[in-house]
Motif scaffolding. Structure first.
Motif, PDB file in Angstrom:
ATOM      1  N   MET A  62     -15.528 104.294 -61.279  1.00 20.32           N
ATOM      2  CA  MET A  62     -15.451 103.128 -60.420  1.00 20.32           C
ATOM      3  C   MET A  62     -16.936 102.512 -60.295  1.00 20.32           C
ATOM      4  N   TYR A  98      -9.055 101.294 -57.393  1.00 18.23           N
ATOM      5  CA  TYR A  98      -9.477 102.192 -58.238  1.00 18.23           C
ATOM      6  C   TYR A  98      -8.605 103.541 -58.482  1.00 18.23           C
ATOM      7  N   ARG A 146     -10.779 104.090 -66.743  1.00 16.56           N
ATOM      8  CA  ARG A 146     -11.986 103.994 -65.794  1.00 16.56           C
ATOM      9  C   ARG A 146     -11.275 102.849 -65.037  1.00 16.56           C
ATOM     10  N   GLY A 147     -12.071 102.561 -63.728  1.00 12.82           N
ATOM     11  CA  GLY A 147     -11.593 101.343 -62.887  1.00 12.82           C
ATOM     12  C   GLY A 147     -11.843 100.159 -63.834  1.00 12.82           C
ATOM     13  N   ASP A 154      -5.891 102.046 -60.699  1.00 19.21           N
ATOM     14  CA  ASP A 154      -6.429 101.951 -61.913  1.00 19.21           C
ATOM     15  C   ASP A 154      -6.252 103.158 -62.866  1.00 19.21           C
ATOM     16  N   ARG A 155      -6.736 104.127 -62.111  1.00 22.68           N
ATOM     17  CA  ARG A 155      -6.896 105.531 -63.004  1.00 22.68           C
ATOM     18  C   ARG A 155      -5.372 106.081 -63.436  1.00 22.68           C
TER      19      ARG A 155
END
Length: 579
Positions: A171, A201, A210-211, A204-205
């Motif tokens: 992040m 974040y 990654r972020g 996103d994962r």
């Protein structure tokens, strides 16, 4: 009969650009917007180079963005500032051209591309107490970028930031968000920021490695890549420069090695070198860098000086008369259990804060600790008592660790044990005990602390003037009065952190003119060969005037390269019609 002395070409373009950092991508965009046929080649599988791991700040004076931010700046004031900083070291024509073109480049990028910048209201120039210095307006920062806009495949093409700067394993956080994330319960605003950032974040994962909320240099790189895709600019990955091809004294093209083998590419208007400077090239580092600076580099491992080496082989010359061959940053090194090393650049979060001093390998202070990272290391290199094979040390008391960040020690004195065990942080109950552990004379360190504390009681630093510039005070602690950068070190225990010089960019590069044309040893332009970014010798002649004074010139000179190449094309066509 055909002329067998001329090489056969596998393809032809107007501009062949080598290297997809900020300079190379800006050149590709500017060339395409100018109507040139452009090909951008990148040695690795990702764009960004040094830019992607940087803070992403762009130093360009006199832009409309400074007016919009309420801190209007002028190029005339910047010219006075640079004249005072650079002095008689040369580069006047380049700097004049940079100042003249800078506002135009920013306007073009803002209007015609996805690059989105904002002028910082407060981000002072690095060299204080000079005519024309600015407190804000010159440092332009990229706004956060949503990496999902790139699509999954192109998002993976953006070189990640240094892993040391990624929270929770992937992040990104902006510098002004760190305090809120470390202290989420301190206020409602902190909690909201921390909660929304971490939740984003987490989602996103589920899909990305990654972020996707990109800030700083990563945001700038993503904006440039997105713009390249919008304008259908050809971009080839894993394609490196092998050799420049000359016709007489002019560069006609280059041999590039890619996944499909070697290709001879003719560049009708020129080859643009933007490969990141000498970086990790061992021969050039040994030849040009001071001994103490050769050990560590912040450049990607793949930045091996290809552009500079190839140009030198083609008759180009290196810039001379610089104040320093590189731009430096003090870095601490954490050795992990698996043998790998994490490197933390000490930018602004600790050195400027009150309750910390820096000592050389003899145990004496050697610099204003609150000055820029480059000037900190220059003080280290110029200290006659600093051994080139030893680090300097940042020294603080326990109260400092409770309140501030020190390198990778983010969580105060409650979680010091892992850092002490790894040898990253060194503890001593007294100055003498600490001196023994870091290898300096105990009596010298004790006297250094006594001298500093005596003056610090009054908030003064007559030895080095700490806290006397706008930049010093901006990065200090406003709660500490009368000097936000100075307070005495209290009773033990005391802590030390070793810092080593590392290059973040090279100042020494190819000798060039105000249009980015590469010059030979007789200061004559090599027709068809251009450079920008760190491949081009620093127009600030090895000084470091302010935040973003590598990226600003890289992008502006990339634009000037294109203007020169396009004008050269127009002149050639006029000559043909007249013949």
């Amino acid at each position: 009969m055909p002329d067998k002395t001329r090489p056969s070409w596998d393809e032809e373009v107007d501009l062949l650009i080598v290297g997809a950092g900020a300079g190379g991508m800006t050149a590709a965009l500017a060339g395409t917007l100018k109507g040139l046929e452009v090909l951008l080649c990148e040695k690795t599988e990702m764009v960004g180079g040094i830019t992607s791991t940087s803070g992403g700040t762009i130093w360009i004076p006199g832009t409309h963005l400074s007016v919009e931010a309420g801190v209007p700046d002028t190029t005339e004031a910047a010219a006075s500032f640079l004249e005072a900083v650079v002095g008689e070291r040369g580069g006047d024509a380049q700097r004049a051209a940079f100042l003249e073109a800078g506002p135009k480049v920013v306007e073009l990028l803002q209007e015609k591309t996805a690059v989105n910048l904002v002028a910082a209201k407060a981000h002072p120039d690095y060299i204080g107490n000079q005519p024309g210095e600015a407190y804000g307006g010159r440092a332009l920062a990229p706004l956060p970028f949503d990496g999902r806009r790139l699509g999954k495949s192109d998002f993976a093409r953006v070189r990640p930031p240094r892993r040391e700067f990624l929270a929770l394993g992937g992040m990104m956080t902006a510098r002004n968000e760190i305090d809120a994330l470390l202290h989420p319960l301190a206020s409602l605003a902190n909690f909201r920021l921390a909660a929304t950032t971490v939740l984003r974040y987490a989602f996103d994962r589920l899909r990305y490695s990654r972020g996707t909320r990109l800030v700083m240099g990563n945001a700038l790189v993503a904006q440039l890549l997105y713009s390249l895709r919008q304008h259908d600019v050809p971009l080839r990955f894993e394609t490196r420069l092998v050799e420049l091809v000359k016709e007489g004294d002019a560069v006609a093209g280059a041999i590039m090695a890619g996944p499909d083998g070697h290709r001879r590419i003719r560049a009708r208007r020129g080859v643009v070198l933007a490969t990141g400077g000498i970086a990790r090239n061992p021969r050039l580092r040994d030849q040009l860098y001071p001994e103490a600076t050769r050990r560590y580099s912040l450049a990607p491992e793949t930045n091996t000086g290809d552009g500079v080496e190839t140009a030198l082989a083609g008759g180009a010359a290196l810039a001379e008369g610089l104040d320093s061959p590189g731009l430096w940053m003090p870095c601490s090194i954490l050795k992990r259990k698996d043998g790998t090393e994490l490197m933390w650049p000490h930018i602004i979060l600790d050195r400027a804060k009150p309750g910390l001093i820096a000592v050389n390998s003899a145990g004496r202070r050697f610099v204003n600790e609150s000055d820029s990272y480059h000037d900190f290391v220059m003080g280290m290199l110029r200290s006659p008592e600093q051994a080139p094979d030893k680090p300097a040390h940042l020294i603080c008391d326990r109260a400092f660790l409770d309140k501030y960040i020190l390198g990778m020690v983010f969580h105060g004195s409650r979680r010091l044990k892992p850092f002490l065990k790894a040898g990253y942080l060194i503890e001593g109950a007294s100055p003498q005990a600490l001196a023994d552990k870091i290898g300096v004379d105990p009596a010298t360190l004790e006297q250094t602390l006594a001298d500093y504390n005596r003056d610090a009681e009054r908030g003064e630093d007559p030895a080095f003037g700490r806290g006397t510039s706008a930049m010093n005070r901006f990065n200090g602690d406003p709660e500490q009065t009368p000097n936000p950068c100075v307070r005495p070190l209290g009773p033990g225990p005391y802590y030390a952190l070793a810092v080593w010089p590392a290059d973040l960019a090279s100042s020494v590069g190819l000798q060039g003119d105000e249009d980015g044309r590469v010059l030979d040893a007789n200061a004559r332009p090599i027709r068809g060969l251009y450079a920008c970014g760190n491949d081009l010798g620093s127009m600030f002649r090895g000084t470091y005037p302010g935040p973003g004074t590598t990226l600003g010139p890289a992008m502006v000179m990339a634009w000037r390269v294109v203007q020169n190449a396009a004008a050269d094309q127009a002149n050639s066509q006029t000559e043909k019609r007249s013949a």
